[in-house]
Every structure is written in structure tokens, then in C-alpha cells.
Scaffold this motif. Structure first.
Motif, PDB file in Angstrom:
ATOM      1  N   ALA A  42       0.831  -1.206   0.000  1.00 49.04           N
ATOM      2  CA  ALA A  42       0.000   0.000   0.000  1.00 49.04           C
ATOM      3  C   ALA A  42       0.866   1.257   0.000  1.00 49.04           C
ATOM      4  CB  ALA A  42      -0.936   0.000   1.200  1.00 49.04           C
ATOM      5  N   LEU A  43       1.955   1.244   0.763  1.00 43.79           N
ATOM      6  CA  LEU A  43       2.853   2.404   0.802  1.00 43.79           C
ATOM      7  C   LEU A  43       3.543   2.600  -0.542  1.00 43.79           C
ATOM      8  CD1 LEU A  43       4.108   4.719   2.345  1.00 43.79           C
ATOM      9  CD2 LEU A  43       5.831   3.128   3.241  1.00 43.79           C
ATOM     10  N   ALA A  44       3.946   1.507  -1.171  1.00 42.90           N
ATOM     11  CA  ALA A  44       4.582   1.614  -2.486  1.00 42.90           C
ATOM     12  C   ALA A  44       3.615   2.209  -3.509  1.00 42.90           C
ATOM     13  CB  ALA A  44       5.070   0.251  -2.946  1.00 42.90           C
ATOM     14  N   ILE A  45       2.356   1.791  -3.452  1.00 42.05           N
ATOM     15  CA  ILE A  45       1.349   2.360  -4.360  1.00 42.05           C
ATOM     16  C   ILE A  45       1.172   3.844  -4.070  1.00 42.05           C
ATOM     17  CG2 ILE A  45      -1.101   2.351  -4.968  1.00 42.05           C
ATOM     18  CD1 ILE A  45      -1.049  -0.705  -4.430  1.00 42.05           C
ATOM     19  N   LEU A  46       0.995   4.190  -2.802  1.00 40.71           N
ATOM     20  CA  LEU A  46       0.810   5.595  -2.442  1.00 40.71           C
ATOM     21  C   LEU A  46       1.956   6.457  -2.954  1.00 40.71           C
ATOM     22  CD1 LEU A  46      -0.461   5.679   1.268  1.00 40.71           C
ATOM     23  CD2 LEU A  46      -1.695   6.411  -0.775  1.00 40.71           C
ATOM     24  N   PHE A  97       4.233   8.381   3.387  1.00 38.82           N
ATOM     25  CA  PHE A  97       4.048   9.108   2.129  1.00 38.82           C
ATOM     26  C   PHE A  97       4.622  10.510   2.224  1.00 38.82           C
ATOM     27  CE2 PHE A  97       1.443  12.057  -0.372  1.00 38.82           C
ATOM     28  CZ  PHE A  97       1.619  11.533  -1.649  1.00 38.82           C
ATOM     29  N   ARG A  98       4.368  11.183   3.318  1.00 37.67           N
ATOM     30  CA  ARG A  98       4.815  12.561   3.482  1.00 37.67           C
ATOM     31  C   ARG A  98       6.339  12.691   3.541  1.00 37.67           C
ATOM     32  NH1 ARG A  98       1.504  15.191   1.244  1.00 37.67           N
ATOM     33  NH2 ARG A  98      -0.550  15.557   2.122  1.00 37.67           N
ATOM     34  N   ARG A  99       7.034  11.630   3.897  1.00 36.09           N
ATOM     35  CA  ARG A  99       8.492  11.718   3.925  1.00 36.09           C
ATOM     36  C   ARG A  99       9.059  11.987   2.535  1.00 36.09           C
ATOM     37  NH1 ARG A  99       8.088   8.162   8.544  1.00 36.09           N
ATOM     38  NH2 ARG A  99       7.849   6.275   7.280  1.00 36.09           N
ATOM     39  N   GLY A 100       8.302  11.652   1.499  1.00 38.38           N
ATOM     40  CA  GLY A 100       8.793  11.900   0.148  1.00 38.38           C
ATOM     41  C   GLY A 100       7.952  12.859  -0.656  1.00 38.38           C
ATOM     42  N   ASP A 101       6.832  13.349  -0.088  1.00 42.21           N
ATOM     43  CA  ASP A 101       5.926  14.216  -0.840  1.00 42.21           C
ATOM     44  C   ASP A 101       5.249  15.180   0.130  1.00 42.21           C
ATOM     45  OD1 ASP A 101       3.507  15.257  -2.111  1.00 42.21           O
ATOM     46  OD2 ASP A 101       3.824  13.781  -3.684  1.00 42.21           O
ATOM     47  N   ALA A 102       5.607  16.447   0.007  1.00 49.85           N
ATOM     48  CA  ALA A 102       5.074  17.451   0.915  1.00 49.85           C
ATOM     49  C   ALA A 102       3.911  18.236   0.323  1.00 49.85           C
ATOM     50  CB  ALA A 102       6.181  18.431   1.307  1.00 49.85           C
ATOM     51  N   GLU A 103       3.549  17.962  -0.934  1.00 48.31           N
ATOM     52  CA  GLU A 103       2.576  18.820  -1.604  1.00 48.31           C
ATOM     53  C   GLU A 103       1.290  18.143  -2.046  1.00 48.31           C
ATOM     54  OE1 GLU A 103       2.246  22.086  -2.010  1.00 48.31           O
ATOM     55  OE2 GLU A 103       3.962  22.215  -0.672  1.00 48.31           O
TER      56      GLU A 103
END
Length: 283
Positions: A42-46, A97-103
Motif C-alpha cells: 500500500a505504501l509503495a502504491i501511495l 508518504f509525506r516523507r517523500g511528498d510534501a505537496e
């Protein structure tokens, strides 16, 4: 919680829709279930969804009695629950998810019971800290705004309301009061994953909503193909796809229900096709 940090989180949805408007296109909102088929997959998909073309992400909160969901999303929730998914692991997915995407805006979607069980104040604090931008809670009507909606808004978390073909002009003002981020128009009556509404019907409904609100209107339920997503993207501010994506996960499980080696690529490939439909819809 500082005022500046609150504004920063709640502003992701506004910024994204403003950017979409500037580009002259609608957005693609993708739904996946937290923990389906397992936490790591699920994390990989996100993590792959934004690059595949998802403009906003809805993350389902697994629940044992998802009364508004069709078979595909019900099955996804059961798979997640079978792997031990719950509110703690759902929020952990958001943090990952937020560790790699802040927007990219992230909206949690589901039912009130898991939030109530977790504790509303604790949930809002933890969700806000994890990077959640909004909530869609399908079983809390406006009459119950004091339960979660008003506390969420005070915490800087958008509260996105559902409207349906049966939400008439007399009811709309109550539904739209305290709604923020965007309005989610459910284009059909019934459960998720059912048949599609016609473009003319959706156009009339979106036009009516826009007479009542300046919020962006996202249209969901019954969107299963890039062509259907494109049709909706010519009308609404975003097309929401959930069951069709979840079915891609189901199709790539092995006989024991474990993820096959190509599952993540298959799901993200399908999302890319949806995104292409949405991005080319108004050209």
C-alpha cells in the motif's frame, strides 16, 4: 499548534485546485484503501501515485461495516483488516508518504466509528501531524457537525462533504455549510463501483452545485475507464476513481491473496491511463 502550520496543511488542497485551474484542466483524485493488500505494498502504491498522475489522493480507513461501499472496496477493506490494518497503521502510511511528498493533498475517507474509537481529539492531532489535509466521512450528516466537522476545521483539517443526485436545493445549504476544500458529487445513487451517470446528467448537477458554492466540484462513483474519466473532467473540477483502481489490486493477487510481482506497476500503469484521459480531456 501554530496558526502558520495549520494554514500550511489546510492550504494544500486549495493550492492544488488553484494550480489545476491555472493549467486549464481538471484533476484526478485516486482512492486506495490503507493497508490493501498489505502495509508495504500500500505504501509503495501511495508513493507512486503522484508520478503516475494523481493530483489528490483519498486514502480509505478500513472499517468492518462499510455500508456505502460496493464489493470491490468492501473486499479491499477486509484484506486490509486481515493484515492488521487500523487507524494507527493508516496514519503511519500517511507519514511514510509525506516523507517523500510534501505537496500532494491527502484526504482520509471512511466512517466515523474508527475515528470515534480512536478518540476525536487524539485523531485530529495525530492526523494533522501526519500530514492529512482533509476528511470525507460518509455517515456524518450536517446535523452532527459538532462531532467531528467543527473540531476538524478548528484543527486545520478540511471537511469535504458528499452531495448526491437526491440532495435537493432545500438541503444543499445545510450540506455545504462548513464544507471546505472541495465538494464531492456522488454522480449516482447507490454504492461505489456501480453504473455511470450520463454526461448530461452530471453537467446539470455540477451546474446546480456551482450556483450554491464557489468550492471546486469533484465527481466520483461509476468512473471506471480513461474515457469516462475524461468525460467527467470536461465538466467537473476533478474526477474521482476508486473501485476501478482497487480492482486492479485484486486482479494482481495470487491464489493465496498475496501481491504478485507486478501488482504495483499494474496499478500505477492504470492510474497513468486515467491521468492521460483527464489531462487531455479539454484539449
Amino acid at each position: 499548534m501554530s496558526v502558520s502550520s495549520t494554514a500550511s496543511a489546510s492550504g494544500r488542497i486549495d493550492r492544488r485546485f488553484a494550480a489545476l485551474k491555472a493549467e486549464g484542466r481538471a484533476g484526478l483524485v485516486t482512492f486506495v484503501m490503507a493497508g490493501d493488500p498489505d502495509h508495504d505494498t500500500a505504501l509503495a502504491i501511495l508513493k507512486g501515485l503522484p508520478a503516475a498522475g494523481a493530483d489528490l489522493i483519498e486514502l480509505g480507513m478500513p472499517f468492518t461495516d462499510p455500508m456505502a461501499d460496493g464489493p470491490a472496496i468492501q473486499a479491499a477493506g477486509l484484506r486490509a483488516l486481515g493484515q492488521g490494518a487500523g487507524m494507527v497503521s493508516t496514519l503511519d502510511l500517511v507519514r511514510g508518504f509525506r516523507r517523500g511528498d510534501a505537496e500532494t493533498p491527502m484526504v482520509l475517507m471512511g466512517y466515523y466509528n474508527p475515528i470515534y474509537s480512536y478518540g476525536v481529539d487524539r485523531f485530529l492531532a495525530d492526523a494533522r501531524a501526519a500530514g492529512v489535509d482533509g476528511l470525507i466521512i460518509v455517515d456524518l450528516p450536517p446535523e452532527e457537525d459538532a462531532e467531528l466537522c467543527l473540531p476538524a476545521l478548528a484543527a486545520g483539517v478540511n471537511f469535504v462533504r458528499l452531495t448526491t443526485p437526491t440532495t435537493d436545493d432545500a438541503r444543499l445549504p445545510a450540506v455545504l455549510t462548513n464544507t471546505s476544500g472541495f465538494v464531492y458529487y456522488v454522480s449516482i445513487t447507490g454504492i461505489t463501483g456501480a453504473a455511470s451517470a450520463s454526461a448530461a446528467t452530471i453537467q446539470a448537477a455540477v451546474d446546480r452545485l456551482r450556483r450554491h458554492t464557489s468550492l471546486p466540484v469533484a465527481v466520483g462513483f461509476g468512473i471506471n475507464t480513461p474515457e469516462q474519466a475524461a468525460s467527467v473532467a470536461r465538466i467537473g473540477d476533478a474526477a474521482v476513481v476508486g473501485s476501478a483502481i482497487v480492482r486492479q489490486i485484486e486482479r494482481n493477487l495470487d491464489a493465496d491473496g498475496r501481491p504478485g510481482p507486478g501488482l504495483v506497476d499494474a496499478v500505477l500503469g492504470f492510474v497513468r491511463s486515467l491521468a492521460a484521459g483527464v489531462r487531455n480531456a479539454r484539449k
